[in-house]
Design a protein around this motif. Structure first.
Motif, PDB file in Angstrom:
ATOM      1  N   TYR A 231       0.512  -6.881  -3.058  1.00 39.55           N
ATOM      2  CA  TYR A 231       1.371  -8.019  -2.880  1.00 39.55           C
ATOM      3  C   TYR A 231       3.108  -7.361  -2.729  1.00 39.55           C
ATOM      4  CZ  TYR A 231       4.197 -12.207  -2.735  1.00 39.55           C
ATOM      5  OH  TYR A 231       5.273 -13.302  -2.505  1.00 39.55           O
ATOM      6  N   ASP A 232       3.385  -7.748  -1.525  1.00 40.72           N
ATOM      7  CA  ASP A 232       4.679  -7.339  -1.128  1.00 40.72           C
ATOM      8  C   ASP A 232       5.582  -8.780  -1.014  1.00 40.72           C
ATOM      9  OD1 ASP A 232       6.643  -5.563   0.046  1.00 40.72           O
ATOM     10  OD2 ASP A 232       6.562  -6.722   1.827  1.00 40.72           O
ATOM     11  N   SER A 233       6.360  -8.742  -2.094  1.00 36.01           N
ATOM     12  CA  SER A 233       7.458 -10.001  -2.152  1.00 36.01           C
ATOM     13  C   SER A 233       8.422 -10.090  -1.139  1.00 36.01           C
ATOM     14  CB  SER A 233       8.339 -10.068  -3.361  1.00 36.01           C
ATOM     15  OG  SER A 233       8.823  -8.749  -3.446  1.00 36.01           O
ATOM     16  N   GLU A 234       8.786  -9.004  -0.352  1.00 34.29           N
ATOM     17  CA  GLU A 234       9.734  -9.081   0.711  1.00 34.29           C
ATOM     18  C   GLU A 234       9.151  -9.712   2.027  1.00 34.29           C
ATOM     19  OE1 GLU A 234      11.908  -5.703   1.984  1.00 34.29           O
ATOM     20  OE2 GLU A 234      12.649  -5.488   0.083  1.00 34.29           O
ATOM     21  N   SER A 235       7.826  -9.418   2.409  1.00 35.09           N
ATOM     22  CA  SER A 235       7.172 -10.027   3.541  1.00 35.09           C
ATOM     23  C   SER A 235       6.187 -11.134   2.909  1.00 35.09           C
ATOM     24  CB  SER A 235       6.275  -8.804   4.086  1.00 35.09           C
ATOM     25  OG  SER A 235       5.231  -8.571   3.230  1.00 35.09           O
ATOM     26  N   ASP A 236       6.249 -11.484   1.904  1.00 33.06           N
ATOM     27  CA  ASP A 236       5.360 -12.408   1.227  1.00 33.06           C
ATOM     28  C   ASP A 236       4.013 -12.433   1.780  1.00 33.06           C
ATOM     29  OD1 ASP A 236       4.808 -14.643  -0.474  1.00 33.06           O
ATOM     30  OD2 ASP A 236       5.270 -16.037   1.200  1.00 33.06           O
ATOM     31  N   SER A 237       3.426 -10.971   1.764  1.00 32.75           N
ATOM     32  CA  SER A 237       1.978 -10.936   2.211  1.00 32.75           C
ATOM     33  C   SER A 237       1.442  -9.737   1.186  1.00 32.75           C
ATOM     34  CB  SER A 237       1.909 -10.571   3.537  1.00 32.75           C
ATOM     35  OG  SER A 237       2.811  -9.414   4.087  1.00 32.75           O
ATOM     36  N   TYR A 238      -0.041  -9.499   1.472  1.00 33.50           N
ATOM     37  CA  TYR A 238      -0.718  -8.335   1.036  1.00 33.50           C
ATOM     38  C   TYR A 238      -0.773  -7.077   1.850  1.00 33.50           C
ATOM     39  CZ  TYR A 238      -1.852 -11.221  -3.011  1.00 33.50           C
ATOM     40  OH  TYR A 238      -1.914 -12.184  -4.091  1.00 33.50           O
ATOM     41  N   VAL A 239      -0.298  -6.111   1.238  1.00 31.13           N
ATOM     42  CA  VAL A 239      -0.174  -4.908   2.476  1.00 31.13           C
ATOM     43  C   VAL A 239      -1.371  -3.934   1.876  1.00 31.13           C
ATOM     44  CG1 VAL A 239       0.968  -3.111   3.277  1.00 31.13           C
ATOM     45  CG2 VAL A 239       2.147  -5.531   2.973  1.00 31.13           C
ATOM     46  N   ALA A 240      -2.014  -3.373   2.986  1.00 29.47           N
ATOM     47  CA  ALA A 240      -3.119  -2.438   2.632  1.00 29.47           C
ATOM     48  C   ALA A 240      -2.325  -1.067   1.869  1.00 29.47           C
ATOM     49  CB  ALA A 240      -4.107  -2.208   3.811  1.00 29.47           C
ATOM     50  N   VAL A 241      -3.000  -0.356   0.867  1.00 28.13           N
ATOM     51  CA  VAL A 241      -2.185   0.544   0.543  1.00 28.13           C
ATOM     52  C   VAL A 241      -3.365   1.908   0.524  1.00 28.13           C
ATOM     53  CG1 VAL A 241      -0.673  -0.562  -1.045  1.00 28.13           C
ATOM     54  CG2 VAL A 241      -3.020   0.152  -1.875  1.00 28.13           C
ATOM     55  N   GLY A 242      -4.642   1.403   0.719  1.00 31.31           N
ATOM     56  CA  GLY A 242      -5.411   2.563   0.909  1.00 31.31           C
ATOM     57  C   GLY A 242      -6.862   1.982   0.794  1.00 31.31           C
ATOM     58  N   MET A 243      -7.818   2.929   1.345  1.00 34.10           N
ATOM     59  CA  MET A 243      -9.184   2.730   1.622  1.00 34.10           C
ATOM     60  C   MET A 243     -10.035   3.915   0.863  1.00 34.10           C
ATOM     61  SD  MET A 243      -9.914   1.484   5.507  1.00 34.10           S
ATOM     62  CE  MET A 243      -9.185   3.251   6.427  1.00 34.10           C
ATOM     63  N   VAL A 244     -10.960   3.512   0.238  1.00 29.86           N
ATOM     64  CA  VAL A 244     -11.908   4.595  -0.332  1.00 29.86           C
ATOM     65  C   VAL A 244     -13.314   4.357   0.036  1.00 29.86           C
ATOM     66  CG1 VAL A 244     -12.519   5.597  -2.691  1.00 29.86           C
ATOM     67  CG2 VAL A 244     -10.361   4.442  -2.454  1.00 29.86           C
ATOM     68  N   ASP A 245     -13.977   5.621   0.364  1.00 27.13           N
ATOM     69  CA  ASP A 245     -15.199   5.832   0.800  1.00 27.13           C
ATOM     70  C   ASP A 245     -15.575   6.977  -0.029  1.00 27.13           C
ATOM     71  OD1 ASP A 245     -17.818   5.450   1.658  1.00 27.13           O
ATOM     72  OD2 ASP A 245     -17.264   5.483   3.885  1.00 27.13           O
ATOM     73  N   ALA A 246     -16.915   7.290  -0.199  1.00 27.53           N
ATOM     74  CA  ALA A 246     -17.624   8.295  -0.806  1.00 27.53           C
ATOM     75  C   ALA A 246     -18.634   8.957  -0.306  1.00 27.53           C
ATOM     76  CB  ALA A 246     -17.866   7.986  -2.288  1.00 27.53           C
ATOM     77  N   TRP A 247     -19.037  10.255  -0.881  1.00 24.47           N
ATOM     78  CA  TRP A 247     -20.410  11.000  -0.226  1.00 24.47           C
ATOM     79  C   TRP A 247     -21.251  11.151  -1.646  1.00 24.47           C
ATOM     80  CZ3 TRP A 247     -20.398  15.356   4.014  1.00 24.47           C
ATOM     81  CH2 TRP A 247     -21.623  15.423   4.251  1.00 24.47           C
ATOM     82  N   ASP A 248     -22.328  10.614  -1.761  1.00 26.37           N
ATOM     83  CA  ASP A 248     -23.388  10.844  -2.822  1.00 26.37           C
ATOM     84  C   ASP A 248     -24.209  12.146  -2.345  1.00 26.37           C
ATOM     85  OD1 ASP A 248     -25.302  11.317  -4.806  1.00 26.37           O
ATOM     86  OD2 ASP A 248     -25.627   8.911  -5.078  1.00 26.37           O
ATOM     87  N   ARG A 249     -24.121  13.143  -2.874  1.00 30.57           N
ATOM     88  CA  ARG A 249     -24.993  14.411  -2.263  1.00 30.57           C
ATOM     89  C   ARG A 249     -26.646  14.199  -2.248  1.00 30.57           C
ATOM     90  NH1 ARG A 249     -23.691  20.616  -3.782  1.00 30.57           N
ATOM     91  NH2 ARG A 249     -24.935  21.654  -2.024  1.00 30.57           N
TER      92      ARG A 249
END
Length: 240
Positions: free
Chosen positions: A148-166
């Motif tokens: 949550y970003d109070s200046e824009s009063d919105s939720y901002v994406a900070v990162g995505m996560v994926d993975a690799w299971d061998r």
């Protein structure tokens, strides 16, 4: 001031009100907020549209009242938001939305929208699981973190996560080999942290580095339980 009692009209400048007048203005804002939220919910329930005109995924075989909503201060800014979890739909039509009422402009703004597989935390973080897990992550489900970003009063994406299971595959979709050099603990799992908003598998990291990144946002934050109710005529009319 009279203008403060009228949705859609910003109050004009005036001398500081007495304490009793301040209470009246605040009560008026609260009433206008509830009226605005009711209007949104009625639009979804009766007209099957969201505020921006987007059609809800609905047909005569779907029960609109099985969807959920809540009025709750989810972003901890001291004001209540309207949260709609529209889940009684096809997979592609499922969506969760957060709306905020701006008492200055007397309008409703969209703070957040995502697939409704969400965990809200009390430090302003939202963990949004992806609707599909089509890679090699196995039991690890890919997700996006929002803050949550109070200046824009919105939720901002900070990162995505994926993975690799061998254990699922030794080679990727393009024939690339599992990045064993990044799997320093040898557990057969590597993770991809993407903070630039683009999906790519360029920089695999091992479990401890991924957990350090995750904990930098979640830490000891506690998950919030939202008091959802069904989207029924009775529940909409009962708002106050």
């Amino acid at each position: 001031p009279a203008a403060a009692d009228t949705p859609g009209v910003s109050p004009s400048a005036s001398p500081a009100p007495a304490d009793d007048e301040t209470v009246q203005v605040n009560e008026s804002d609260s009433e206008n907020m509830i009226d605005a939220y009711k209007s949104i919910l009625e639009g979804v329930y009766y007209n099957h549209t969201f505020p921006d005109g987007e059609a809800c995924d609905w047909d005569e075989f779907l029960d609109i009242s099985e969807n959920l909503f809540s009025i709750y201060d989810i972003d901890k800014d001291g004001k209540e938001e309207l949260i709609i979890a529209y889940t009684n739909a096809s997979m592609a039509g499922m969506i969760e939305l957060v709306y905020d009422f701006d008492s200055t402009t007397q309008t409703v703004n969209e703070e957040f929208r995502e697939f409704p597989a969400l965990a809200y935390y009390d430090n302003g973080i939202v963990k949004a699981d992806w609707s599909h897990n089509q890679g090699f992550a196995g039991e690890f489900w890919p997700y996006t973190l929002y803050q949550y970003d109070s200046e824009s009063d919105s939720y901002v994406a900070v990162g995505m996560v994926d993975a690799w299971d061998r254990s699922l595959s030794e080679t990727g979709h393009e024939g690339d080999s599992f990045p064993a050099q990044s799997d320093t603990d040898g557990d057969g799992m590597v993770y991809y942290i993407m903070e630039d908003g683009e999906y790519h598998l360029d920089h695999p990291v091992d479990g401890p580095e991924y957990e350090q990144w995750r904990d930098s946002y979640l830490g000891n934050a506690e998950k919030i339980t939202i008091p959802f109710v069904k989207l029924t005529e009775e529940n909409i009319r009962g708002l106050q």
